[in-house]
Design an enzyme around this catalytic site. Structure first.
Site, PDB file in Angstrom:
ATOM      1  CB  THR A  13      69.852 -47.842  55.508  1.00 16.34           C
ATOM      2  OG1 THR A  13      70.525 -48.734  55.850  1.00 16.34           O
ATOM      3  CG2 THR A  13      69.794 -46.811  56.156  1.00 16.34           C
ATOM      4  CG  ASN A  14      70.692 -52.683  53.340  1.00 13.70           C
ATOM      5  OD1 ASN A  14      71.263 -52.795  52.869  1.00 13.70           O
ATOM      6  ND2 ASN A  14      71.271 -52.976  54.633  1.00 13.70           N
ATOM      7  CG  MET A  90      72.160 -56.362  64.530  1.00 11.40           C
ATOM      8  SD  MET A  90      72.979 -56.754  63.347  1.00 11.40           S
ATOM      9  CE  MET A  90      73.292 -54.870  62.386  1.00 11.40           C
ATOM     10  CG  LEU A  93      66.266 -65.837  64.214  1.00  9.55           C
ATOM     11  CD1 LEU A  93      64.557 -65.473  63.122  1.00  9.55           C
ATOM     12  CD2 LEU A  93      65.893 -65.356  66.030  1.00  9.55           C
ATOM     13  CG  ASN A 107      71.553 -61.941  56.732  1.00  8.48           C
ATOM     14  OD1 ASN A 107      71.621 -60.778  57.099  1.00  8.48           O
ATOM     15  ND2 ASN A 107      73.797 -62.337  56.884  1.00  8.48           N
ATOM     16  CG  HIS A 109      77.962 -60.669  56.030  1.00  8.93           C
ATOM     17  ND1 HIS A 109      77.787 -60.982  57.969  1.00  8.93           N
ATOM     18  CD2 HIS A 109      79.408 -60.339  56.186  1.00  8.93           C
ATOM     19  CE1 HIS A 109      78.868 -60.366  58.956  1.00  8.93           C
ATOM     20  NE2 HIS A 109      79.437 -60.157  57.515  1.00  8.93           N
TER      21      HIS A 109
HETATM   22  C1  GAR Z   1      73.617 -53.095  57.380  1.00 12.32           C
HETATM   23  O1  GAR Z   1      75.143 -52.821  56.867  1.00 12.32           O
HETATM   24  C2  GAR Z   1      73.980 -54.778  56.995  1.00 12.32           C
HETATM   25  O2  GAR Z   1      74.909 -55.528  56.605  1.00 12.32           O
HETATM   26  C3  GAR Z   1      74.609 -54.873  58.324  1.00 12.32           C
HETATM   27  O3  GAR Z   1      73.864 -53.532  59.424  1.00 12.32           O
HETATM   28  C4  GAR Z   1      73.617 -53.046  58.994  1.00 12.32           C
HETATM   29  C5  GAR Z   1      72.404 -52.674  59.094  1.00 12.32           C
HETATM   30  O4  GAR Z   1      72.052 -51.535  59.007  1.00 12.32           O
HETATM   31  N1  GAR Z   1      74.258 -56.949  58.951  1.00 12.32           N
HETATM   32  C6  GAR Z   1      74.227 -57.539  59.354  1.00 12.32           C
HETATM   33  O5  GAR Z   1      75.622 -56.883  60.244  1.00 12.32           O
HETATM   34  C7  GAR Z   1      74.080 -58.722  59.747  1.00 12.32           C
HETATM   35  N2  GAR Z   1      75.301 -59.968  60.261  1.00 12.32           N
HETATM   36  P1  GAR Z   1      70.858 -51.223  58.591  1.00 12.32           P
HETATM   37  O6  GAR Z   1      69.968 -51.647  59.259  1.00 12.32           O
HETATM   38  O7  GAR Z   1      70.189 -49.792  57.559  1.00 12.32           O
HETATM   39  O8  GAR Z   1      70.148 -52.164  56.795  1.00 12.32           O
END
Ligand code: GAR
Length: 206
Positions: A13-14, A90, A93, A107, A109
């Site tokens: 979604t991001n 997730m 690296l 990134n 978070h």
């Molecule tokens: C999002 O909430 C992002 O901030 C988080 O995972 C989700 C991914 O959603 N990222 C982390 O926790 C990274 N450490 P998405 O695939 O729909 O963008």
């Protein structure tokens, strides 16, 4: 035109918010390739729907972490990528990757760093920890990526209220809608316009 490469592992979604904002806000950028660490990540479908090149690169297919890092770096270098967005990626690296794209990786978070971040804090786990701690405000952070997990220079943050009846799922949804999908595209725009400068580890606007 800024050439953007994305690293994804899940729903994307991001990534979608960034691609939509590039079109809507006329950001001088283009997502040129999307690499997933997992087969079947829905983020790949979002990219394919826009005819963006995709690849799946799984860590377990490489003999060592360093081999994986080097293969990813090679992939993005061959495509002349200027900025790498970690969009729900997730994996952490190592230096073999991050040293090659210093100050060119960002990134998102899902908390207000330096709270609820670092190893083990990802996805829903972050929101579970927030609810367990009983804090009343959380949010999201966009930061530059360094070799230390979630510790790079902070670009943008946005706060979101925690409600008494929140579950990890409802909180995750509110943080995405009110914070992540707003500040991540905004950070890409600032980067594309060359408005970000890092001075002694702190991000300043030019
Ligand atoms: C999002 O909430 C992002 O901030 C988080 O995972 C989700 C991914 O959603 N990222 C982390 O926790 C990274 N450490 P998405 O695939 O729909 O963008």
């Amino acid at each position: 035109m800024l050439r953007v490469g994305a690293l994804v592992s899940g729903g994307g979604t991001n990534l979608q918010a960034i691609m939509d904002a590039i079109d809507r806000d006329n950001i001088d950028a283009e997502v040129v390739c999307v690499v997933s660490s997992k087969d079947g990540a829905y983020a790949l479908e979002r990219a394919k729907a826009r005819n963006i090149e995709t690849a799946v690169m799984r860590k377990k297919d490489y003999p060592t972490s360093k081999d994986y890092d080097l293969a990813l770096a090679d992939y993005f270098k061959r495509r002349n990528v200027d900025l790498i967005v970690y969009a729900g990626f997730m994996l952490i690296l190592g230096e073999a990757f991050v040293n090659q794209f210093e100050n060119r990786m960002i990134n998102i978070h899902p908390s207000l760093i330096p709270s609820f971040c670092g190893k083990g804090f990802y996805g829903l786990h972050v929101h579970e920890a927030v609810l367990k701690a009983g804090v009343k405000v959380t949010g999201a952070t966009v930061h530059f990526v360094t070799a230390e997990c979630d510790a790079g220079p902070i670009i943008l943050q946005k706060a979101v209220d925690v409600l008494d009846d929140d579950t990890p799922e409802t909180l995750q949804k509110r943080v995405m809608e009110q914070a992540e999908w707003v500040i991540y595209p905004e950070a890409v725009k600032l980067f594309a316009e060359n408005k970000l400068e890092i001075v002694d580890g702190i991000v300043k606007r030019r």
